[in-house]
Design a protein around this motif. Sequence first.
Motif, short mmCIF file in Angstrom:
data_model
loop_
_atom_site.label_atom_id
_atom_site.label_comp_id
_atom_site.label_asym_id
_atom_site.label_seq_id
_atom_site.Cartn_x
_atom_site.Cartn_y
_atom_site.Cartn_z
N UNK A 300 47.73 37.10 62.65
CA UNK A 300 48.19 36.11 61.67
C UNK A 300 49.64 35.73 61.92
N UNK A 301 50.49 36.71 62.30
CA UNK A 301 51.90 36.44 62.59
C UNK A 301 52.03 35.54 63.81
N UNK A 302 51.15 35.73 64.79
CA UNK A 302 51.17 34.89 65.99
C UNK A 302 50.82 33.45 65.64
N UNK A 303 49.84 33.26 64.74
CA UNK A 303 49.45 31.91 64.33
C UNK A 303 50.59 31.18 63.63
N UNK A 304 51.43 31.93 62.90
CA UNK A 304 52.55 31.31 62.17
C UNK A 304 53.75 31.04 63.06
N UNK A 305 53.81 31.71 64.21
CA UNK A 305 54.98 31.58 65.10
C UNK A 305 54.91 30.28 65.89
N UNK A 306 56.05 29.91 66.48
CA UNK A 306 56.10 28.76 67.37
C UNK A 306 56.13 29.21 68.83
N UNK A 307 56.78 30.34 69.06
CA UNK A 307 56.85 30.87 70.43
C UNK A 307 56.55 32.37 70.39
N UNK A 308 55.76 32.82 71.37
CA UNK A 308 55.43 34.24 71.48
C UNK A 308 56.21 34.84 72.64
N UNK A 309 57.01 35.87 72.35
CA UNK A 309 57.65 36.63 73.42
C UNK A 309 56.76 37.84 73.69
N UNK A 310 56.08 37.81 74.85
CA UNK A 310 55.16 38.90 75.20
C UNK A 310 55.95 39.96 75.96
#
Length: 485
Positions: A300-310
Amino acid sequence: MTAEHTSAGPGELDAADYAEFMALAAEEGFDLDDPDGFGDGSHAPLPVLAIVGRPNVGKSTLVNRIIGRREAVVEDKPGVTRDRVSYEATWNGRRFKVVDTGGWEIDVLGIDAMVAAQAELGIEQADAVLFVVDATVGATDTDEALIKIIRRAGKPTVLCANKVDGQSTEAEAAYLWSLGLGEPYPVSALHGRGSGDLLDAVMAALPDAPPQTFGDAAPGGPRRVALIGRPNVGKSSLLNKVAGEDRVVVNELAGTTRDPVDEMIELGGKTWKFVDTAGIRRRVHMTAGADFYASLRTSAALEKAEVAVVLIDCSETLAEQDTRIITMAVEAGRAVVIAYNKWDQLDEERRYYLEREIERDLVQVQWAPRVNVSAKTGRHMEKLVPAIETALQGWETRIPTARLNAFLGELVAAHPHPIRGGKQPRVLFGTQAGTRPPRFVLFASGFLEAGYRRFIERRLREEFGFVGTPISISVRVREKRSRKK
């Protein structure tokens, strides 16, 4: 946009075909207007309510009751919540922030001591405190010790007697007058009993909130960055390093973080909203209890984010789970930055093998910016923000339709689609149907093979950049019209 297509050139559509094409794109759910900008109302600071108490008195259940949704991870055992986790709530038209804290205990060591320290920080930074006691157990020595800390902080305090499910338990709640915090409010966080009276008392203790605004706020606000990765790759350490404080609990124990933790951070002259998430385990469906729900919150947090730092632990061999997590971010349509953490632990031999592993396993995401960092020592942390900004720029890039079609015309002329079954499908026209991530719709005379679509994507990246962002290419086949005899 339609004015560009009133007269058809070679390889283009006339006005009627263009209208038909745009209708097809709209049917597929593409946002043709794509209003840019995120806005979530007023960004004025909200009054903060810290919810504190011993482990397993029902603080996270009460948080879910107050915010009106099941967001905080809850399990019927002590010690599930570890960090300070903020949520926005509204009661009777007044907005405020709720901070869920881990269970506070006296004279504890290791991770429990870190959890207790985070709870104390929550008290210090709050405008008011909601002190939760288990009415079925009554006041304990730990409760008495925590009250001393709350009194030292000098914050307005509301006493909540939780787990009061009926008239019989209400009498037990009355004994809590002895704590000296005023009237105990009998509540059942699980069933909602008495929560209205409790929230009225909380509103009286909190300072006034800024008025809520609808629709008239300027779009924008801090860019949202989710830190994702396997358990124990250093996500929480990275958040603490960029925040410049011990914002979240860090421990050698894999899976320390359960709830996503938001933090506003000043970096590179801008304010960012970093979200530390729980590690994504290999088989989510086989995890149980708190770990299972933590994985759902991460998604859910990933869906709300604009950029993912993996984050990837480069001191270990690249795992299949690392590639799965990157794929998860790509499929969610987020901008992607890959951070290779624990770089300070690499020797020359491991560095050589790591480069080979990246070439072999991450060939599909060569477009993602790469940063080599050490969350522990702070090495190369200054490279993180430029990488995030580059990825966001690619994520929001829009190509004018005329320029895109000039590019497609040259591409198709130089590299036509292979002939299949005596027919050669041709790209007639294309448009960018949206951004965040870039979405393209191609109108073709026949089915385009996956390999040819990948070729178009590769050439799009070579021509226009699109660094750090996935690209979606959708093909609409133009149906044949029956000829009139």
